[in-house]
Design a protein around this motif. Structure first.
Motif, PDB file in Angstrom:
ATOM      1  N   VAL A   1     -24.271  45.707  15.219  1.00 56.42           N
ATOM      2  CA  VAL A   1     -24.542  45.513  16.645  1.00 56.42           C
ATOM      3  C   VAL A   1     -25.931  46.077  16.928  1.00 56.42           C
ATOM      4  O   VAL A   1     -26.210  47.238  16.634  1.00 56.42           O
TER       5      VAL A   1
ATOM      6  N   MET B   1     -27.264  36.985  16.984  1.00 54.58           N
ATOM      7  CA  MET B   1     -26.311  36.375  17.911  1.00 54.58           C
ATOM      8  C   MET B   1     -26.280  37.164  19.221  1.00 54.58           C
ATOM      9  O   MET B   1     -26.103  38.379  19.221  1.00 54.58           O
TER      10      MET B   1
ATOM     11  N   ILE C   1     -24.253  41.441  24.515  1.00 59.97           N
ATOM     12  CA  ILE C   1     -24.162  42.114  23.233  1.00 59.97           C
ATOM     13  C   ILE C   1     -24.978  41.319  22.217  1.00 59.97           C
ATOM     14  O   ILE C   1     -24.882  40.095  22.151  1.00 59.97           O
TER      15      ILE C   1
ATOM     16  N   LEU D   1     -21.828  41.753  30.523  1.00 58.47           N
ATOM     17  CA  LEU D   1     -22.060  42.510  29.303  1.00 58.47           C
ATOM     18  C   LEU D   1     -22.803  41.606  28.329  1.00 58.47           C
ATOM     19  O   LEU D   1     -22.368  40.501  28.027  1.00 58.47           O
TER      20      LEU D   1
ATOM     21  N   VAL E   1     -24.292  37.386  22.818  1.00 59.75           N
ATOM     22  CA  VAL E   1     -23.135  36.915  23.586  1.00 59.75           C
ATOM     23  C   VAL E   1     -23.197  37.565  24.962  1.00 59.75           C
ATOM     24  O   VAL E   1     -23.275  38.785  25.085  1.00 59.75           O
TER      25      VAL E   1
ATOM     26  N   ALA F   1     -26.060  41.000  18.178  1.00 59.34           N
ATOM     27  CA  ALA F   1     -25.666  41.430  16.835  1.00 59.34           C
ATOM     28  C   ALA F   1     -26.464  40.689  15.776  1.00 59.34           C
ATOM     29  O   ALA F   1     -26.877  39.549  15.986  1.00 59.34           O
TER      30      ALA F   1
ATOM     31  N   PRO G   1     -24.603  46.670  29.401  1.00 64.97           N
ATOM     32  CA  PRO G   1     -23.664  46.430  30.503  1.00 64.97           C
ATOM     33  C   PRO G   1     -24.396  46.485  31.833  1.00 64.97           C
ATOM     34  O   PRO G   1     -25.294  47.296  32.013  1.00 64.97           O
TER      35      PRO G   1
ATOM     36  N   THR H   1     -26.270  46.632  23.234  1.00 69.80           N
ATOM     37  CA  THR H   1     -25.301  46.189  24.231  1.00 69.80           C
ATOM     38  C   THR H   1     -25.860  46.586  25.585  1.00 69.80           C
ATOM     39  O   THR H   1     -26.387  47.679  25.749  1.00 69.80           O
TER      40      THR H   1
END
Lengths: 162, 116
Positions: free
Chosen positions: A3, A124, A17, A15, A126, A19, A8, A6
């Motif tokens: 990860v 990635m 995230i 959120l 998300v 990775a 938030p 992140t």
């Protein structure tokens, strides 16, 4: 730990995230579109997911359920808003009743997945956006069981080492 | 059950309250430093009454509190409520960390088509 970050955002209930995955985007794409691969990671070991339908095209639907430790089932659905293989994917994720019929009274989560090729694989991103806290409470309640189980396992390992 | 239902209503209110950009901006401002409704109204291209309405929505969701100081109504941010939202996002983040660990395991497997 792959990860990267992140983020938030309590004001927008979002959120993000990011990775790093050790495979090219073509391969990373498969973990989202192949239902047999998807169900191996979407639900935690204590609440495994089963995808009975997974139609990855714009306006296509997915239907899935997660099975809890006592055999209870939590049903959900996805609806794809955009599909750009192997770069990005956008979908709504909502709750459904026991027959798998989407529950229109429950709020949905908006999810966006971006896959970018890098020198050593894929980055990635998300992004999940929620509409109500109750919905988050439910999602978190299902997922938290796993967190606790993992934590217990770690405590056991430490005790064995003493 | 009554308590749970009440909690649920309270949490839904928080998110409905924060779904509006002006209200989010008001919360951000008064978390930093309390402000009177008239001071807040100067920042937005809308009437005092409209800003007052936004503040009332935030107050019902317990995101801000209001008290009188002389002739002014002072608005301040309610940190505890914001913390609840932060806690939930943190827990959801843990779920995603678990997912990414499992994705890594799948991607580390030899070749496609090989037996799992």
């Amino acid at each position: 730990m792959t990860v990267i970050s992140t983020t938030p955002d309590t004001a927008t209930l979002t959120l993000t995230i990011v990775a790093g995955l050790a495979a090219p985007p073509d391969r990373a794409w498969q973990i989202w579109v192949d239902p047999r691969q998807l169900e191996r990671w979407w639900g935690p070991p204590t609440w495994p997911a089963t995808f009975v339908q997974h139609d990855v095209v714009v306006d296509g639907r997915s239907s899935y359920y997660m099975t809890g430790p006592d055999g209870e089932k939590a049903h959900g659905w996805w609806r794809f808003l955009s599909v750009d293989e192997p770069h990005s994917l956008e979908f709504e994720d909502g709750f459904a009743d026991d027959a798998g019929t989407p529950n229109p009274d429950m709020p949905t989560t908006h999810a966006r997945v971006d896959l970018h090729g890098t020198a050593d694989g894929t980055r990635m991103t998300v992004t999940s956006r929620f509409t109500t806290l109750e919905q988050m409470e439910r999602l978190v309640a299902m997922g938290m069981v796993e967190g606790m189980t993992l934590a217990m396992g770690q405590i056991d390992d430490i005790l064995v080492g003493v | 059950m009554v308590t749970r239902h009440a909690e649920r209503e309270a949490t839904d209110q928080i998110f409905a309250a924060l779904s509006d950009a002006t209200r989010r901006d008001i919360v951000t401002r008064v978390l930093r430093d309390e402000a009177s409704v008239s001071t807040l109204a100067r920042h937005y291209d809308m009437s005092f009454a409209a800003v007052q309405k936004h503040v009332a929505v935030l107050e019902r969701a317990h995101l801000v509190t209001k008290h009188r100081r002389g002739r002014e109504q002072i608005v301040s941010g309610e940190v505890t409520t914001i913390r609840t939202a932060a806690r939930l996002l943190g827990e959801y983040e843990e779920i995603w960390r678990g997912r990414i660990d499992r994705i890594d395991e799948i991607l580390a497997e030899p070749a496609e088509g090989a037996a799992p």
